[in-house]
Design an enzyme around this catalytic site. Sequence first.
Site, PDB file in Angstrom:
ATOM      1  N   HIS A 113       0.838  -1.202   0.000  1.00 47.50           N
ATOM      2  CA  HIS A 113       0.000   0.000   0.000  1.00 47.50           C
ATOM      3  C   HIS A 113       0.877   1.258   0.000  1.00 47.50           C
ATOM      4  O   HIS A 113       1.318   1.717   1.048  1.00 47.50           O
ATOM      5  CB  HIS A 113      -0.910  -0.017   1.239  1.00 47.50           C
ATOM      6  CG  HIS A 113      -1.926   1.073   1.282  1.00 47.50           C
ATOM      7  ND1 HIS A 113      -3.278   0.840   1.193  1.00 47.50           N
ATOM      8  CD2 HIS A 113      -1.810   2.416   1.412  1.00 47.50           C
ATOM      9  CE1 HIS A 113      -3.942   1.972   1.283  1.00 47.50           C
ATOM     10  NE2 HIS A 113      -3.066   2.954   1.413  1.00 47.50           N
ATOM     11  N   HIS A 138       1.136   4.999  -2.527  1.00 46.78           N
ATOM     12  CA  HIS A 138       0.752   5.793  -3.698  1.00 46.78           C
ATOM     13  C   HIS A 138       2.028   6.348  -4.323  1.00 46.78           C
ATOM     14  O   HIS A 138       2.766   7.085  -3.659  1.00 46.78           O
ATOM     15  CB  HIS A 138      -0.169   6.929  -3.275  1.00 46.78           C
ATOM     16  CG  HIS A 138      -1.417   6.446  -2.593  1.00 46.78           C
ATOM     17  ND1 HIS A 138      -2.591   6.227  -3.270  1.00 46.78           N
ATOM     18  CD2 HIS A 138      -1.660   6.124  -1.293  1.00 46.78           C
ATOM     19  CE1 HIS A 138      -3.508   5.795  -2.419  1.00 46.78           C
ATOM     20  NE2 HIS A 138      -2.967   5.726  -1.209  1.00 46.78           N
ATOM     21  N   HIS A 186      -9.721   1.228  -0.658  1.00 47.44           N
ATOM     22  CA  HIS A 186      -9.512   2.014   0.562  1.00 47.44           C
ATOM     23  C   HIS A 186     -10.828   2.122   1.335  1.00 47.44           C
ATOM     24  O   HIS A 186     -11.861   2.480   0.767  1.00 47.44           O
ATOM     25  CB  HIS A 186      -9.058   3.437   0.206  1.00 47.44           C
ATOM     26  CG  HIS A 186      -7.625   3.553  -0.196  1.00 47.44           C
ATOM     27  ND1 HIS A 186      -7.071   2.781  -1.178  1.00 47.44           N
ATOM     28  CD2 HIS A 186      -6.633   4.370   0.264  1.00 47.44           C
ATOM     29  CE1 HIS A 186      -5.787   3.121  -1.310  1.00 47.44           C
ATOM     30  NE2 HIS A 186      -5.504   4.081  -0.456  1.00 47.44           N
ATOM     31  N   GLU A 194     -10.578   4.457   7.027  1.00 49.08           N
ATOM     32  CA  GLU A 194      -9.487   5.355   7.423  1.00 49.08           C
ATOM     33  C   GLU A 194     -10.135   6.624   7.984  1.00 49.08           C
ATOM     34  O   GLU A 194     -10.321   6.761   9.187  1.00 49.08           O
ATOM     35  CB  GLU A 194      -8.582   5.673   6.238  1.00 49.08           C
ATOM     36  CG  GLU A 194      -7.420   6.599   6.587  1.00 49.08           C
ATOM     37  CD  GLU A 194      -6.683   7.105   5.355  1.00 49.08           C
ATOM     38  OE1 GLU A 194      -5.572   7.626   5.530  1.00 49.08           O
ATOM     39  OE2 GLU A 194      -7.214   7.009   4.230  1.00 49.08           O
ATOM     40  N   ASP A 220       1.877   7.251   2.012  1.00 47.91           N
ATOM     41  CA  ASP A 220       2.504   8.385   1.302  1.00 47.91           C
ATOM     42  C   ASP A 220       3.694   8.810   2.164  1.00 47.91           C
ATOM     43  O   ASP A 220       3.632   9.838   2.854  1.00 47.91           O
ATOM     44  CB  ASP A 220       1.512   9.549   1.159  1.00 47.91           C
ATOM     45  CG  ASP A 220       0.260   9.149   0.403  1.00 47.91           C
ATOM     46  OD1 ASP A 220       0.350   8.980  -0.828  1.00 47.91           O
ATOM     47  OD2 ASP A 220      -0.796   8.987   1.046  1.00 47.91           O
TER      48      ASP A 220
END
Length: 322
Positions: A8, A10, A186, A189, A268
């Site tokens: 996972h 990006h 996703h 979250e 990220d």
Amino acid sequence: MLLKAELHCHIEGAASPELVIAQAKKYGADVSPYIRDGSFVWHDFTSFLAAYDFASDLFRTEEDYARLSEHYLTALARDGAIYSEFFTSPDHAIKAGLSPQAYTDALGEGILRARAKTGIEGRMIVTGVRHVGVDAIERAARFAARCGHPLVTGFGVAGDERIGDFEDYVRAFEIAREAGLGITVHAGELMGWESVQAALDHIKPSRIGHGVRAIENPDLVKRIADDGVVLECCPGSNVALGVFPSFAEHPFPALRKAGCKVTLNSDDPPYFRTSLKREYDIAAEHFGMSDEELLGVTRTAIEAAFVDRKTKQALLAKLKGR
């Protein structure tokens, strides 16, 4: 060195501040609103997305994207990673003025360069972005299904969880599933356990990106464990974004104890001042996990990877050699 794997991340969000600054110089852009003292600047999810989009817009050519994926995977390999899957976005490609195919081919070239240098294996998960809209998500699914790139092995939906409903994305995921792509989405979250349940009900993914808010519903946790759905957990990201106030209150240990399949990921990384290595360090320091248990997390990630059987067996053999 402890062997690691990531499911996972990006790819635009993996660009280091140093690389973004270099790109800004190349294109004459002012980074000062978004990067200060070598770090990205943001204060909430909306401003995080603004910084993310600014940095992403500085990758515009095929060589820019090849450099980006090569740079990230090479750094991962230095920290002991043997496998990485990252999310790609056809919408970013279009915004950059590239075709999704050229963008994907360029990222794939970077993966091959990193593999040639370090041995790390990499794959791509094409994503639609919730806050761009349902039509764009279906276009992304159709692209993923037809692009024919051997390193594109999955499809997912990312973006702002507060926008859209999972039932709107069923057709997109059907397109991807019919093409034989792995499915992840996703959920859980920014939004609560209901978003995880909706993802399971409507999309039926083998993996959930994040999924940690499932802890709010014990019956849902049991369902995840019983169904063997893999959670792509990102503790550093969760604490940085305020999903949980501290690592002491993060549910990773509780989910694991309940029998859920959990993995560690960086999401990220430079935005959250983390890395895949730091995520493993967090698990050791704050969750009390031993090297053997962390290696088990790596094994879970590889077993859940959207990769062909031969490559998966080779990666698992590397773990057995340690």
